[in-house]
Motif scaffolding. Structure first.
Motif, short mmCIF file in Angstrom:
data_model
loop_
_atom_site.label_atom_id
_atom_site.label_comp_id
_atom_site.label_asym_id
_atom_site.label_seq_id
_atom_site.Cartn_x
_atom_site.Cartn_y
_atom_site.Cartn_z
N LEU A 264 0.98 -1.49 0.37
CA LEU A 264 -0.31 -0.13 -0.20
C LEU A 264 0.75 1.32 0.17
N SER A 265 1.66 1.09 0.79
CA SER A 265 2.68 2.55 0.53
C SER A 265 4.00 2.33 1.64
N GLY A 266 5.07 3.15 1.41
CA GLY A 266 6.05 2.46 2.36
C GLY A 266 7.17 2.92 2.10
N VAL A 267 8.99 3.11 2.69
CA VAL A 267 9.74 3.51 2.57
C VAL A 267 11.06 2.87 2.17
N GLY A 268 11.99 2.75 2.18
CA GLY A 268 13.06 1.66 2.23
C GLY A 268 12.88 0.32 1.26
N ASP A 269 14.20 -0.75 1.95
CA ASP A 269 13.01 -1.17 1.03
C ASP A 269 13.52 -3.02 1.48
N ASP A 270 12.98 -2.70 2.65
CA ASP A 270 11.86 -4.23 3.49
C ASP A 270 11.43 -4.69 2.86
N GLY A 271 11.41 -5.75 2.69
CA GLY A 271 10.51 -6.42 2.20
C GLY A 271 10.63 -6.96 0.62
N LEU A 272 11.98 -6.16 -0.34
CA LEU A 272 11.92 -6.74 -1.42
C LEU A 272 12.38 -7.75 -1.66
N GLU A 273 12.80 -8.43 -0.74
CA GLU A 273 13.37 -9.81 -0.78
C GLU A 273 12.26 -10.51 -0.87
N GLY A 274 11.76 -10.20 0.50
CA GLY A 274 10.78 -11.99 0.57
C GLY A 274 9.17 -11.26 -0.48
N LEU A 275 9.58 -9.88 -1.09
CA LEU A 275 8.03 -10.20 -2.33
C LEU A 275 9.16 -11.16 -3.58
N GLN A 276 10.11 -11.08 -3.48
CA GLN A 276 10.66 -11.94 -4.61
C GLN A 276 10.39 -13.66 -4.31
N THR A 277 10.46 -13.60 -3.21
CA THR A 277 10.45 -15.09 -2.08
C THR A 277 9.23 -15.98 -2.71
N VAL A 278 8.60 -14.95 -2.46
CA VAL A 278 6.64 -14.95 -2.74
C VAL A 278 6.01 -14.95 -3.88
N LYS A 279 6.80 -14.33 -5.21
CA LYS A 279 6.78 -14.57 -7.13
C LYS A 279 7.63 -16.03 -6.97
N GLN A 280 8.15 -16.72 -6.46
CA GLN A 280 9.36 -17.92 -7.37
C GLN A 280 8.52 -18.90 -7.67
N PRO A 281 7.37 -19.47 -5.80
CA PRO A 281 6.54 -20.77 -6.26
C PRO A 281 5.49 -20.76 -7.22
N GLY A 282 5.01 -19.19 -7.32
CA GLY A 282 3.48 -19.36 -8.29
C GLY A 282 3.13 -17.90 -7.26
N GLY A 283 3.39 -17.06 -6.18
CA GLY A 283 2.40 -16.14 -5.72
C GLY A 283 2.35 -15.29 -6.12
N CYS A 284 1.50 -14.49 -5.59
CA CYS A 284 0.94 -13.29 -6.41
C CYS A 284 1.21 -11.66 -5.77
N VAL A 285 1.73 -10.69 -5.94
CA VAL A 285 2.34 -9.45 -5.58
C VAL A 285 1.02 -8.43 -6.67
N LEU A 286 0.63 -7.78 -6.08
CA LEU A 286 -0.38 -6.40 -6.02
C LEU A 286 0.06 -5.04 -4.99
N VAL A 287 0.57 -4.28 -5.83
CA VAL A 287 0.52 -2.78 -5.69
C VAL A 287 0.04 -1.75 -5.91
N LEU A 288 -0.33 -0.96 -5.25
CA LEU A 288 -0.92 0.77 -6.17
C LEU A 288 -0.07 2.17 -6.72
#
Length: 327
Positions: A264-288
């Motif tokens: 939804l919103s935010g600063v910095g880079d915490d979460g980028l690595e985790g989101l890439q991990t979500v995508k690897q097995p076929g998860g979905c990432v949505l962003v405003l």
């Protein structure tokens, strides 16, 4: 530049009409007309980005919540007296947040309305929308929402727009707020969204249909235990304070492709690595879209580095996050 000062709500409305500012700061308590009624008038007459100043306490938490609900893009704690260095840091933080609010997309500065419920769900006997799934039932899918700095107004819209069509989904929201603030705001959010909500505590088991809120001040692992999942607090030695990476990475390792993440919103880079991990097995990432976020830095980084889907409105994101099946 500061265009003008008003000494009460009635005077503020007249000054706004004359000066046409880009952003407004309002105190909660003012002569003749307090901040909340003044905010309502601003949103009716001509919406502007409004930053509310409040001395946050348990007693004022209702007013803080109502401020977000009626269209404030940010609520800042009033600077408190202390060491000169601390006071200057507080003043700079306030200046930065007002400047960021001045350029926010006006979708982030509107009265937030609850979605209409069905007659059955609206009855006094219905209670929260928990569905027919019994407590203790393991979830079929996990929704993780990263609500970074400046994201709470969007979270309100998201929760109010959600249809909660699939009662087997469990939701976890990581918020950039102190846990005491989350605990104070949670009862209002649960009441208005019609959803059972709880604060995350170490060892809590996540039930289907539930929504769990956790502060980004703490790192939690999601751990699969039998057919269910629970949250365990990570140690600082194991995980430096990267709570969204910690949550998303552990969730992906436990549930594979059964994860949908929303940013939804935010600063910095915490979460980028985790989101890439979500995508690897076929998860979905949505962003405003970044222009629709009070703090666009992190959403912009997500779109640049993660194969994420940009969703134009909060309503569309709610539909995609909690639809019965995400393909």
């Amino acid at each position: 530049a500061m265009l003008g000062v008003a000494h009460g709500g009635v005077e503020a409305l007249a000054v706004l009409e004359k000066l046409k500012p880009d952003v407004v700061t309002l105190d909660i308590e003012m002569p003749r007309m307090d901040g909340l009624p003044t905010l309502k008038h601003i949103m009716i007459r001509g919406p502007l980005p409004v930053v509310i100043l409040s001395a946050f306490t348990k007693e004022t938490s209702q007013l803080t919540y109502e401020s977000f609900k009626y269209g404030a893009v940010d609520v800042c704690t009033k600077p408190v007296k202390g060491e000169l260095r601390d006071m200057e840091a507080q003043r700079q933080d306030l200046r930065d947040r007002v400047a960021e609010a001045a350029v926010v997309h006006m979708d982030a500065a509107q009265y937030i309305r609850r979605a209409k419920r069905t007659a059955a769900a609206s009855s006094p006997e219905a209670g929260p929308l928990l569905s027919s799934i019994e407590e203790g039932t393991p979830p079929s899918r996990l929704v993780v929402i990263g609500c970074g700095a400046g994201g709470f107004p969007a979270l309100l819209k998201l929760m109010f727009a959600a249809s909660w069509d699939d009662p087997s989904i469990v939701s976890v929201v990581c918020l950039a707020m102190p846990q005491r603030v989350i605990d104070a705001l949670l009862p209002n959010l649960a009441k208005d969204s019609g959803r059972r909500m709880e604060s995350v505590v170490p060892g809590i088991v996540l039930d289907s249909g539930g929504c769990y809120l956790v502060s980004s001040d703490s790192c939690y692992h999601l751990v699969q235990e039998g057919s269910g999942v629970k949250m365990e607090q990570a140690t600082t030695r194991e995980d430096p304070l990267r709570p969204l990476d910690c949550l998303l990475g552990s969730a992906s390792r436990s549930l594979g492709d059964g994860i949908t993440a929303g940013i939804l919103s935010g600063v910095g880079d915490d979460g980028l690595e985790g989101l890439q991990t979500v995508k690897q097995p076929g998860g979905c990432v949505l962003v405003l879209p970044p222009p629709a976020c009070l703090k666009p830095e992190f959403p912009r980084r997500v779109l640049q580095t993660v194969s994420a889907e940009e969703v134009q409105t909060v309503t569309d994101m709610a539909r995609l996050l909690w639809s019965p099946k995400r393909t």
